[in-house]
Design a protein around this motif. Structure first.
Motif, PDB file in Angstrom:
ATOM      1  N   UNK A 289     -69.634 -63.126 -37.189  1.00  0.00           N
ATOM      2  CA  UNK A 289     -70.183 -62.557 -38.981  1.00  0.00           C
ATOM      3  C   UNK A 289     -69.503 -61.479 -39.189  1.00  0.00           C
ATOM      4  N   UNK A 290     -68.954 -61.368 -40.347  1.00  0.00           N
ATOM      5  CA  UNK A 290     -68.697 -60.238 -41.098  1.00  0.00           C
ATOM      6  C   UNK A 290     -69.624 -60.065 -42.358  1.00  0.00           C
ATOM      7  N   UNK A 291     -70.179 -58.594 -42.286  1.00  0.00           N
ATOM      8  CA  UNK A 291     -70.941 -58.398 -43.194  1.00  0.00           C
ATOM      9  C   UNK A 291     -71.171 -57.067 -43.826  1.00  0.00           C
ATOM     10  N   UNK A 297     -70.917 -60.574 -33.208  1.00  0.00           N
ATOM     11  CA  UNK A 297     -70.458 -61.932 -32.566  1.00  0.00           C
ATOM     12  C   UNK A 297     -71.759 -63.055 -32.667  1.00  0.00           C
ATOM     13  N   UNK A 298     -71.680 -64.253 -32.428  1.00  0.00           N
ATOM     14  CA  UNK A 298     -72.701 -65.181 -32.811  1.00  0.00           C
ATOM     15  C   UNK A 298     -73.264 -65.417 -31.421  1.00  0.00           C
ATOM     16  N   UNK A 299     -74.091 -66.562 -31.497  1.00  0.00           N
ATOM     17  CA  UNK A 299     -75.110 -67.006 -30.551  1.00  0.00           C
ATOM     18  C   UNK A 299     -74.502 -67.985 -29.474  1.00  0.00           C
ATOM     19  N   UNK A 300     -74.275 -67.686 -28.071  1.00  0.00           N
ATOM     20  CA  UNK A 300     -73.893 -68.746 -27.103  1.00  0.00           C
ATOM     21  C   UNK A 300     -74.392 -70.007 -27.470  1.00  0.00           C
ATOM     22  N   UNK A 301     -73.867 -71.137 -27.055  1.00  0.00           N
ATOM     23  CA  UNK A 301     -74.485 -72.538 -27.182  1.00  0.00           C
ATOM     24  C   UNK A 301     -75.438 -72.744 -25.596  1.00  0.00           C
ATOM     25  N   UNK A 302     -76.373 -73.417 -25.760  1.00  0.00           N
ATOM     26  CA  UNK A 302     -77.265 -73.805 -24.407  1.00  0.00           C
ATOM     27  C   UNK A 302     -78.560 -73.469 -24.823  1.00  0.00           C
ATOM     28  N   UNK A 303     -79.228 -72.789 -25.954  1.00  0.00           N
ATOM     29  CA  UNK A 303     -80.460 -72.198 -26.097  1.00  0.00           C
ATOM     30  C   UNK A 303     -81.157 -72.860 -27.003  1.00  0.00           C
TER      31      UNK A 303
END
Length: 523
Positions: A289-291, A297-303
């Motif tokens: 994400x840019x703001x 960076x984003x959230x890893x998959x798996x949670x």
């Protein structure tokens, strides 16, 4: 005095340092401590549990309070425990996780200069002193004060000084390595909340706008409980076996190439699928994400699966329930202070930071917020509350050793952000690899918990590193606490690997036997 008498005297003195005498009880009173500038002791009292110790509560300066525990059977060492969230109490990660007093450690914690719920920042409103104390000053002053009190109480300086913290405490740990390089010998920074401006204020406000577009409607998120089950189940079905074991754990979520778009509902379909809005929201959470001129960076998959106690349901999706507090940090004390009404922990921390740190306006809301003023306020606050300096040269020159970690299944502070900081340290000075290690733990949530083995003894790892000078490339990871999907406590475990190594199943052997795994660097 004869040589024999001198030798006997020295022996007695050494034993007094290693094994405090039974007269410790007589020293546990205010009169036993000399006056210290700008320090007042409020409580000095004997406590019997978990082991006999002297409890000292004091205040430094205006309002930075601390709690120091001095065990009768002192091991000659000192460890400071980090706090959680916005602090406001005496949460002590070292004592809460490992019961260090039972093992003879003197330990201290601080409220960081204010009292309150650890998910509330109302105390910071237009109060620069409290913001600075919270950012870095309270930990430094508390540690220095505690070491002086320890020296006077036992008649000897501590022979080893460690810091152990996770989440907010992990950020405090990195701040200590950066700003107080001569205070601690070894530091553990777990799931470090080190970027309060970019990650917790900026990125999490960005995510709040996605999950709850209307800040006045915080009961039902865009990705509701049913959608979360669909999303988490599909990701596990697609990716769980990629590491050789179907166990509800992604050893390396970066291998998971699941396309969320495949879950988009077809015409007339309403079950086991996601709406276009839900697909877009999921992609935004996973993506960078840019703001306001910043990036995170984003959230890893798996949670995603709701069974993860510190995953999406607690940190990203959730939903406000009247009268229910969010348990977002393992080991935190129950607070006597009122918490704000929040649907999930990320939403809570983001809005509190923006209200009371960024804009000094309790009525601030992200409705229509476009981040146009974000960069200015982030630049103003960052030197005080962000622990993102990659230069650890002074800490390392003093012989310091630093272990950083994050859980891959952490729904809170993304492992990608922790990896980014670690890599910035090595980019600044590649020789930092001699003194700094990062472990990313498969199947572990925020600080601990989840289906993965979370029982790595980081205190022992730091001590071994300091004693031998050999940096750890691999550590044991037993199953230390009960959780769904894992064997009973004490039955087996796995390993964790120093980054960039990845825990890899060897293709045979019991899944709860450390010998079935090795560390391999992705090609």
């Amino acid at each position: 005095m004869t040589r024999k008498e001198t030798a006997l005297s020295l022996l007695v003195m050494s034993l007094a340092i290693a094994i405090p005498s039974t007269s410790m009880a007589n020293q546990c009173e205010s009169a036993s401590f000399s006056p210290m500038p700008n320090v007042a002791l409020m409580v000095v009292a004997l406590e019997e549990t978990p082991k006999p110790h002297c409890r000292v509560v004091g205040v430094i300066g205006t309002e930075t309070e601390f709690e120091l525990l001095l065990p009768d059977d002192w091991n000659g060492k000192f460890i400071m425990g980090g706090s959680g969230g916005f602090a406001g109490n005496f949460d002590n990660a070292a004592e809460g996780y490992w019961g260090v007093v039972e093992n003879g450690w003197a330990t201290v914690s601080t409220d960081t200069g204010h009292k309150g719920s650890n998910v509330s920042a109302v105390w910071a409103l237009n109060n620069l002193e409290r913001q600075v104390s919270f950012g870095f000053q309270a930990v430094h002053r508390t540690a220095v004060t505690a070491k002086a009190l320890i020296s006077e109480y036992y008649g000897s300086e501590s022979q080893r000084d460690l810091f152990f913290g996770c989440s907010r405490g992990g950020g405090q740990a990195l701040m200590a390595a950066q700003r107080s390089p001569d205070v601690f010998d070894g530091i553990y920074a777990g799931a470090p909340a080190y970027s309060w401006t970019k990650e917790m204020a900026g990125r999490w406000t960005h995510d709040a706008q996605i999950m709850y577009p209307d800040p006045n409607q915080i009961t039902t998120p865009v990705i509701d409980a049913d959608a979360l089950v669909v999303l988490g189940g599909a990701i596990m079905d697609h990716c769980d076996a990629l590491d050789g074991l179907e166990d509800g754990i992604l050893n390396d979520p970066r291998q998971c190439d699941f396309d969320v778009s495949t879950l988009t509902c077809g015409e007339g379909q309403t079950n086991q699928c996601l709406s276009l809005e839900q697909v877009a929201a999921a992609k935004a959470i996973y993506g960078d994400a840019e703001f306001g001129g910043s990036f995170w960076p984003g959230t890893p998959m798996g949670a995603e699966l709701p069974g993860n106690p510190l995953g999406w349901a607690t940190w990203i999706t959730g939903g406000y329930v009247d009268g229910a507090d969010i348990d977002f940090h393992p080991g935190s004390e129950e607070s006597a202070f009122e918490s704000p009404k929040i649907p999930n922990a990320r939403w809570g921390f983001a809005t509190e930071l923006m209200k009371y740190f960024f804009y000094g306006n309790p009525d601030w809301t992200y409705e229509g917020y476009d981040f146009s003023e974000f960069a200015h306020h982030a630049a103003r606050l960052s030197p005080t509350i962000d622990a993102d300096n990659p230069d650890l040269s002074e800490f390392r020159a003093n012989g310091g050793k630093l272990i950083i970690d994050n859980g891959w299944m952490d729904g809170s502070l993304t492992a990608y952000g922790t990896i980014a900081y670690y890599e910035s340290v090595l980019e600044f000075d590649p020789t930092a690899l001699d003194d700094v290690r990062l472990f990313v733990r498969p199947g572990v949530t925020h600080c601990r918990g989840g289906p993965g083995p979370d029982g790595t003894d980081y205190i022992a790892a730091l001590e071994d590193w300091l004693d031998t000078g050999v940096a750890p490339d691999q550590l044991d990871a037993p199953y230390a606490s009960p959780a769904p999907g894992r064997p009973p406590t004490g039955q087996g475990g796995r390993i964790i690997c120093a980054h960039p190594g990845v825990v890899t199943y060897n293709g045979s052997g019991a899944p709860n036997d450390p010998m079935s795994f090795s560390c391999r660097v992705p090609q």
